[in-house]
Design an enzyme around this catalytic site. Structure first.
Site, PDB file in Angstrom:
ATOM      1  N   ARG A  16       0.840  -1.214   0.000  1.00  0.00           N
ATOM      2  CA  ARG A  16       0.000   0.000   0.000  1.00  0.00           C
ATOM      3  C   ARG A  16       0.868   1.254   0.000  1.00  0.00           C
ATOM      4  O   ARG A  16       0.533   2.250  -0.637  1.00  0.00           O
ATOM      5  CB  ARG A  16      -0.959  -0.017   1.204  1.00  0.00           C
ATOM      6  CG  ARG A  16      -2.078  -1.030   0.982  1.00  0.00           C
ATOM      7  CD  ARG A  16      -3.152  -0.943   2.036  1.00  0.00           C
ATOM      8  NE  ARG A  16      -4.225  -1.889   1.752  1.00  0.00           N
ATOM      9  CZ  ARG A  16      -4.901  -2.544   2.677  1.00  0.00           C
ATOM     10  NH1 ARG A  16      -4.623  -2.369   3.958  1.00  0.00           N
ATOM     11  NH2 ARG A  16      -5.880  -3.369   2.335  1.00  0.00           N
ATOM     12  N   ARG A 156       0.803   0.466 -11.709  1.00  0.00           N
ATOM     13  CA  ARG A 156      -0.083   0.592 -10.537  1.00  0.00           C
ATOM     14  C   ARG A 156      -1.172  -0.490 -10.578  1.00  0.00           C
ATOM     15  O   ARG A 156      -1.423  -1.170  -9.588  1.00  0.00           O
ATOM     16  CB  ARG A 156      -0.712   1.983 -10.570  1.00  0.00           C
ATOM     17  CG  ARG A 156      -1.374   2.439  -9.325  1.00  0.00           C
ATOM     18  CD  ARG A 156      -2.749   1.902  -9.120  1.00  0.00           C
ATOM     19  NE  ARG A 156      -3.234   2.374  -7.828  1.00  0.00           N
ATOM     20  CZ  ARG A 156      -4.174   1.768  -7.147  1.00  0.00           C
ATOM     21  NH1 ARG A 156      -4.741   0.677  -7.574  1.00  0.00           N
ATOM     22  NH2 ARG A 156      -4.563   2.251  -5.982  1.00  0.00           N
ATOM     23  N   LYS A 167      -3.146 -11.509  -0.120  1.00  0.00           N
ATOM     24  CA  LYS A 167      -4.459 -11.836   0.441  1.00  0.00           C
ATOM     25  C   LYS A 167      -4.693 -13.353   0.381  1.00  0.00           C
ATOM     26  O   LYS A 167      -5.221 -13.942   1.315  1.00  0.00           O
ATOM     27  CB  LYS A 167      -5.559 -11.057  -0.294  1.00  0.00           C
ATOM     28  CG  LYS A 167      -5.490  -9.562   0.037  1.00  0.00           C
ATOM     29  CD  LYS A 167      -6.573  -8.737  -0.630  1.00  0.00           C
ATOM     30  CE  LYS A 167      -6.443  -7.271  -0.195  1.00  0.00           C
ATOM     31  NZ  LYS A 167      -7.308  -6.357  -0.937  1.00  0.00           N
ATOM     32  N   ASN A 193     -11.750  -3.284   0.179  1.00  0.00           N
ATOM     33  CA  ASN A 193     -11.616  -2.572   1.448  1.00  0.00           C
ATOM     34  C   ASN A 193     -12.012  -1.111   1.169  1.00  0.00           C
ATOM     35  O   ASN A 193     -11.206  -0.309   0.694  1.00  0.00           O
ATOM     36  CB  ASN A 193     -10.166  -2.680   1.942  1.00  0.00           C
ATOM     37  CG  ASN A 193      -9.983  -2.048   3.307  1.00  0.00           C
ATOM     38  OD1 ASN A 193     -10.672  -1.091   3.648  1.00  0.00           O
ATOM     39  ND2 ASN A 193      -9.067  -2.598   4.086  1.00  0.00           N
ATOM     40  N   GLU A 197     -10.065   2.458  -0.062  1.00  0.00           N
ATOM     41  CA  GLU A 197     -10.431   3.115  -1.333  1.00  0.00           C
ATOM     42  C   GLU A 197     -10.799   4.583  -1.099  1.00  0.00           C
ATOM     43  O   GLU A 197     -10.343   5.468  -1.832  1.00  0.00           O
ATOM     44  CB  GLU A 197     -11.614   2.397  -1.994  1.00  0.00           C
ATOM     45  CG  GLU A 197     -11.217   1.065  -2.585  1.00  0.00           C
ATOM     46  CD  GLU A 197     -12.334   0.419  -3.403  1.00  0.00           C
ATOM     47  OE1 GLU A 197     -13.193   1.133  -3.947  1.00  0.00           O
ATOM     48  OE2 GLU A 197     -12.340  -0.832  -3.487  1.00  0.00           O
ATOM     49  N   THR A 244      -7.618  -2.449 -11.032  1.00  0.00           N
ATOM     50  CA  THR A 244      -6.713  -3.125 -10.087  1.00  0.00           C
ATOM     51  C   THR A 244      -7.450  -4.322  -9.474  1.00  0.00           C
ATOM     52  O   THR A 244      -6.893  -5.416  -9.322  1.00  0.00           O
ATOM     53  CB  THR A 244      -6.277  -2.151  -8.967  1.00  0.00           C
ATOM     54  OG1 THR A 244      -5.726  -0.981  -9.570  1.00  0.00           O
ATOM     55  CG2 THR A 244      -5.235  -2.778  -8.052  1.00  0.00           C
ATOM     56  N   GLU A 248      -6.717  -8.358  -9.586  1.00  0.00           N
ATOM     57  CA  GLU A 248      -6.704  -9.220  -8.394  1.00  0.00           C
ATOM     58  C   GLU A 248      -7.609 -10.437  -8.610  1.00  0.00           C
ATOM     59  O   GLU A 248      -7.214 -11.573  -8.338  1.00  0.00           O
ATOM     60  CB  GLU A 248      -7.178  -8.433  -7.156  1.00  0.00           C
ATOM     61  CG  GLU A 248      -6.191  -7.366  -6.712  1.00  0.00           C
ATOM     62  CD  GLU A 248      -6.599  -6.691  -5.395  1.00  0.00           C
ATOM     63  OE1 GLU A 248      -7.070  -7.381  -4.479  1.00  0.00           O
ATOM     64  OE2 GLU A 248      -6.447  -5.459  -5.288  1.00  0.00           O
TER      65      GLU A 248
HETATM   66  O1  LIG Z   1      -5.169  -2.165  -0.761  1.00  0.00           O
HETATM   67  C1  LIG Z   1      -5.854  -3.134  -1.107  1.00  0.00           C
HETATM   68  O2  LIG Z   1      -6.257  -3.973  -0.276  1.00  0.00           O
HETATM   69  C2  LIG Z   1      -6.207  -3.349  -2.499  1.00  0.00           C
HETATM   70  O3  LIG Z   1      -6.811  -4.371  -2.822  1.00  0.00           O
HETATM   71  C3  LIG Z   1      -5.888  -2.305  -3.515  1.00  0.00           C
HETATM   72  C4  LIG Z   1      -7.101  -1.405  -3.796  1.00  0.00           C
HETATM   73  C5  LIG Z   1      -6.609  -0.305  -4.760  1.00  0.00           C
HETATM   74  O4  LIG Z   1      -6.829  -0.423  -5.968  1.00  0.00           O
HETATM   75  O5  LIG Z   1      -5.965   0.608  -4.258  1.00  0.00           O
HETATM   76  C6  LIG Z   1      -8.153  -2.228  -4.445  1.00  0.00           C
HETATM   77  C7  LIG Z   1      -9.158  -2.783  -3.719  1.00  0.00           C
HETATM   78  C8  LIG Z   1      -9.433  -2.452  -2.319  1.00  0.00           C
HETATM   79  O6  LIG Z   1     -10.787  -2.189  -2.139  1.00  0.00           O
HETATM   80  C9  LIG Z   1      -8.613  -1.331  -1.841  1.00  0.00           C
HETATM   81  C10 LIG Z   1      -7.590  -0.794  -2.550  1.00  0.00           C
END
Ligand SMILES: O=C(O)C(=O)C[C@]1(C(=O)O)C=C[C@@H](O)C=C1
Length: 269
Positions: A16, A156, A167, A193, A197, A244, A248
């Site tokens: 992050r 990114r 995860k 999350n 976001e 993103t 995932e």
């Molecule tokens: O930081 C995370 O846990 C991510 O999965 C990355 C990310 C993002 O694109 O920044 C994507 C999904 C989550 O809801 C939060 C943030």
């Protein structure tokens, strides 16, 4: 983080932090792009007669030349780099680097660069460029600026693979079950999350407000932000974060291809 040390990469806090740092690059690259006109000639197929490149745009041609050069200096050996034209890249001139395995074996096949290029050209360019139209003398500068933006956004978005791997490792049995069930919605929910976001979007507004103005004009009546901070936040909300998450999910849906068969069998669904 250090790609030679997997434990520094497979750490959600470190990832992050890296994503936050990439916001700076993306915001500055978009500010750079905002100096130029939208320049539709750069994106139009067959606009320029380039031998051997029927069916491509000037941007595609420039990107291919850049990726050929960058592949020779080992850019695409790094696990956090994904080429836009994987079938056109060349062998590195420098000796190969033996990166330790961090991601699953099919990682290179997870590539959303075509979608990134589409939303960049159709959504980002018209919203960030200073004017719709073009200035003939700037077409080359526009394409090099576009390449910077595209590469930063691509890096990114494909960082989602590292997020997904962390995860998965931290909740393996649950993910194995969801993947066996092909429960896309369940996987999406488990990787989301909303607090993180929302923080990203709030931070982008602040970054856009601060990076986008000449600091010496900050307290003047009309500081004139170069790209509207809300535009940057909205691009993240509508495209960068959703893509993103797509990376995932796509990565996780295949994750059992690189998992111990006995373990997979042992998880009941
Ligand atoms: O930081 C995370 O846990 C991510 O999965 C990355 C990310 C993002 O694109 O920044 C994507 C999904 C989550 O809801 C939060 C943030």
């Amino acid at each position: 983080m250090d790609f030679m040390k997997p434990e520094t990469v497979l750490n959600l806090d470190n990832i992050r932090q890296a994503l936050i740092r990439m916001e700076d690059t993306i915001v500055f690259d978009l500010i750079e792009r905002s100096q130029f006109y939208s320049s539709p000639s750069v994106y139009e197929i067959n606009k320029f007669n380039i031998e051997g490149f029927k069916g491509s745009s000037f941007l595609d041609w420039s990107l291919i030349q850049m990726e050929k050069a960058h592949s020779q200096i080992r850019r695409y050996e790094a696990p956090d780099e994904s080429p836009f034209f994987p079938d056109q890249i060349l062998k590195p001139i420098l000796p190969p680097i033996k990166y330790p395995k961090i991601l699953a074996k099919y990682t290179d096949e997870i590539n959303v660069n075509e979608e990134i290029k589409q939303f960049y050209v159709n959504e980002i360019v018209p919203q960030v460029s200073c004017k719709i139209g073009e200035q003939e003398e700037n077409l080359g500068s526009v394409s090099t600026c576009d390449i910077e933006c595209l590469q930063a956004i691509s890096r990114r978005i494909h960082f989602g693979k590292f997020v997904a791997e962390v995860k998965y490792q931290s909740d393996k049995l649950n993910y194995i079950r969801l993947i066996k069930l092909k429960d896309v919605k369940g996987i999406e929910d488990s990787i989301t999350n909303s607090v993180v976001e929302n923080k990203i979007l709030e931070r982008l507004i602040i970054k856009g407000q601060n990076y986008g103005v000449d600091p010496s004009l900050k307290y003047s009546q009309n500081p004139q932000s170069k790209v509207k901070p809300e535009v940057i936040a909205k691009l993240y909300k509508d495209y960068i974060i959703p893509l993103t998450k797509k990376v995932e999910v796509d990565y996780l849906l295949r994750r059992l291809e690189d998992e111990d068969e006995e373990l997979v069998k042992s998880v009941e669904v």
